[in-house]
Write an enzyme that holds these catalytic residues in place. Structure first.
Site, mmCIF file in Angstrom:
data_model
loop_
_atom_site.group_PDB
_atom_site.id
_atom_site.type_symbol
_atom_site.label_atom_id
_atom_site.label_comp_id
_atom_site.label_asym_id
_atom_site.label_seq_id
_atom_site.Cartn_x
_atom_site.Cartn_y
_atom_site.Cartn_z
ATOM 1 N N HIS A 135 0.828 -1.212 0.000
ATOM 2 C CA HIS A 135 0.000 0.000 0.000
ATOM 3 C C HIS A 135 0.863 1.263 0.000
ATOM 4 O O HIS A 135 0.443 2.312 0.491
ATOM 5 C CB HIS A 135 -0.957 0.044 1.211
ATOM 6 C CG HIS A 135 -1.709 -1.226 1.428
ATOM 7 N ND1 HIS A 135 -2.946 -1.462 0.882
ATOM 8 C CD2 HIS A 135 -1.367 -2.350 2.099
ATOM 9 C CE1 HIS A 135 -3.347 -2.689 1.223
ATOM 10 N NE2 HIS A 135 -2.404 -3.247 1.957
ATOM 11 N N SER A 161 15.616 21.094 -15.579
ATOM 12 C CA SER A 161 14.448 21.927 -15.849
ATOM 13 C C SER A 161 14.929 23.229 -16.478
ATOM 14 O O SER A 161 15.988 23.747 -16.125
ATOM 15 C CB SER A 161 13.718 22.216 -14.534
ATOM 16 O OG SER A 161 12.958 23.398 -14.650
ATOM 17 N N LYS A 185 16.479 21.075 -10.318
ATOM 18 C CA LYS A 185 15.770 19.849 -10.693
ATOM 19 C C LYS A 185 16.649 18.815 -11.393
ATOM 20 O O LYS A 185 17.498 19.155 -12.193
ATOM 21 C CB LYS A 185 14.606 20.205 -11.624
ATOM 22 C CG LYS A 185 13.525 21.006 -10.926
ATOM 23 C CD LYS A 185 12.573 20.107 -10.194
ATOM 24 C CE LYS A 185 11.693 19.448 -11.230
ATOM 25 N NZ LYS A 185 10.506 18.875 -10.735
ATOM 26 N N GLU A 216 10.120 8.053 -16.787
ATOM 27 C CA GLU A 216 8.748 8.506 -17.032
ATOM 28 C C GLU A 216 8.287 8.140 -18.441
ATOM 29 O O GLU A 216 7.136 7.772 -18.664
ATOM 30 C CB GLU A 216 8.649 10.016 -16.825
ATOM 31 C CG GLU A 216 8.882 10.440 -15.384
ATOM 32 C CD GLU A 216 9.111 11.936 -15.290
ATOM 33 O OE1 GLU A 216 8.121 12.679 -15.252
ATOM 34 O OE2 GLU A 216 10.278 12.362 -15.274
#
Ligand code: ARG
Length: 458
Positions: free
Chosen positions: A155, A276, A282, A289
């Site tokens: 979970h 970024s 970043k 992804e």
């Protein structure tokens, strides 16, 4: 000029004809189309349909065509309707009427299925090699992780301590199964369609068993009507790609989470990340992804293909031409995703201090309960006792490691002096006993088994 212009009065309307041209993408089948045609010419000669002289000039010209196409892939182009028309045009240009005899007893319906089967059997092998490389990268990470520990999650909440190696081998286990599914997909493509004709079979005495052996097939299709419309092998391939992508996507998701600032168990190599344009701090896990994102696309190819097949009447229908872009796109998507995953995983580093810290604390509650069970307390009762301890520790912002002996005894008389040692991450993993567990010896054996599989995958 098309292969079928004879019965028509007018030239086709480009709006209709160009719509159906497949040469732009089925040129990927060039090699397989020529291979199949060489074998068909030899089979026709053996059946006495082609003279030995015609067969020789056809086969020689086809070999030349194959050579030229391999040397210069850009040459495989032109106004042709499809790759089959291109090869035949080239052949007739070279050997005239002999070339016009090659299509005797054969239809593009069985030919295109043959080509795609040959193509897949060639290309699946390359995907399998890439799958093995990803498994090997997981095994390398497991090896390098040594005794490092991390929490496991259910979970997405901390569950129990595991070795970092166990985590990497968990993904290796799933990805190994994908190899087997590709084997199944290749087996499904393993049937010769030649001899099926357009739908009813061919009327020339071609030895299909010999033809199958020559082209590397272990069997011949069992029914010509089924063969002209059967693309189950395409669906099986797309399924194996989809589930393979699902596994890459799930690993990508774990790595996205575990390399983020909140977890920080692993570090992405700079080479595996992007920055970024606005936020200088970043370090984004773009490749992971994209693997996750492309998985939707692979699944779409599978469901799209099933939808294309579901309403088709028997026999060949032009809808089936959609199979090729579907297969090529799924194949490419999987290939680039495997390569990207391999690149990211092999450059990942483990932050053992941070992952180890997260693997201690209240997630040792099950081990504390197991301690009581080992002293004779029924598990349900132990669960309650430890639950009460957890409630109190949580309220006080503490964990098992800072409890005094008096506090242990207060929780239960059954806690002996060795109780605190039971509540450590190391004791927790060592307490596991089964071969599939995170016990360090079991993980070492699993790693060896994984290495053996990489050396000889199946
Ligand atoms: N380009 C076609 C395909 O991919 C080849 C088969 C054509 N057969 C036909 N009857 N039009 O399916």
């Amino acid at each position: 000029m098309t292969l079928w212009s004879g019965r028509f009065d007018t030239a086709p309307d480009p709006a209709a004809f160009d719509f159906g041209i497949s040469f732009g993408f089925d040129r990927a089948l060039f090699e397989d189309d020529v291979t199949g045609s060489i074998a068909w010419a030899e089979a026709l000669a053996a059946a006495g349909v082609l003279s030995a002289a015609d067969a020789t000039s056809i086969v020689n010209a086809l070999r030349e065509i194959l050579e030229q196409g391999r040397r210069d892939p850009a040459w495989v182009a032109g106004p042709d309707e499809d790759v089959h028309s291109f090869v035949e045009r080239q052949l007739v240009d070279r050997v005239g009427d002999a070339g016009r005899r090659l299509h005797t007893g054969r239809s593009r319906n069985e030919q295109v299925s043959l080509d795609l089967r040959l193509y897949l059997r060639r290309r699946i092998g390359l995907l399998q090699q890439a799958v093995v490389k990803v498994v090997a990268a997981c095994a390398d990470q497991a090896e390098q992780a040594g005794a490092a520990m991390m929490p496991s999650y259910t979970h997405l909440r901390r569950a129990q301590p595991v070795l970092v190696a166990h985590f990497f081998l968990s993904h290796a286990s799933a990805i190994r199964r994908d190899y087997g599914r590709l084997v199944t997909a290749a087996n499904e493509a393993d049937a010769l369609t030649l001899g099926s004709g357009a739908i009813a079979g061919t009327s020339y005495g071609v030895d299909t068993s010999l033809l199958a052996r020559k082209l590397g097939f272990s069997r011949v299709v069992s029914n010509s009507m089924d063969a002209s419309s059967d693309r189950d092998f395409v669906a099986s391939f797309l399924y194996s790609v989809s589930l393979g992508m699902v596994h890459l996507s799930r690993m990508a998701e774990d790595l996205i989470i575990f390399t983020g600032e909140e977890y920080g168990f692993f570090d992405l190599a700079d080479a595996s990340a992007t920055g970024s344009s606005m936020m200088p701090q970043k370090k984004n896990p773009d490749p992971l992804e994209l693997v996750r994102g492309k998985t939707g696309r692979a699944i779409g190819r599978l469901t799209g293909w099933l939808a294309t097949m579901k309403g088709l009447p028997g026999g060949y229908n032009k809808d089936l031409q959609e199979d090729k872009e579907t297969v090529f796109d799924a194949e490419k998507t999987y290939a680039v995703s495997l390569a990207a995953t391999h690149a990211v995983v092999s450059r990942l580093s483990v932050n053992a201090e941070r992952s180890g810290r997260a693997a201690s604390g209240l997630l040792l509650a099950t081990d504390v309960a197991d301690y009581l069970v080992s002293r004779g307390m029924p598990f349900r009762r132990a669960h309650e006792v430890v639950g009460a301890m957890v409630r109190r520790l949580l309220a006080e912002g503490r964990d098992f490691s800072v409890m005094s002996m008096a506090e242990w005894r207060e929780a239960s008389e059954m806690f002996g002096d060795d109780a605190p040692q039971a509540a450590t991450a190391l004791a927790s993993v060592q307490a596991r006993r089964t071969p599939q567990s995170t016990n360090p010896d079991a993980v070492r054996a699993a790693l060896n088994a994984c290495r053996a599989w990489v050396a000889s995958p199946s």
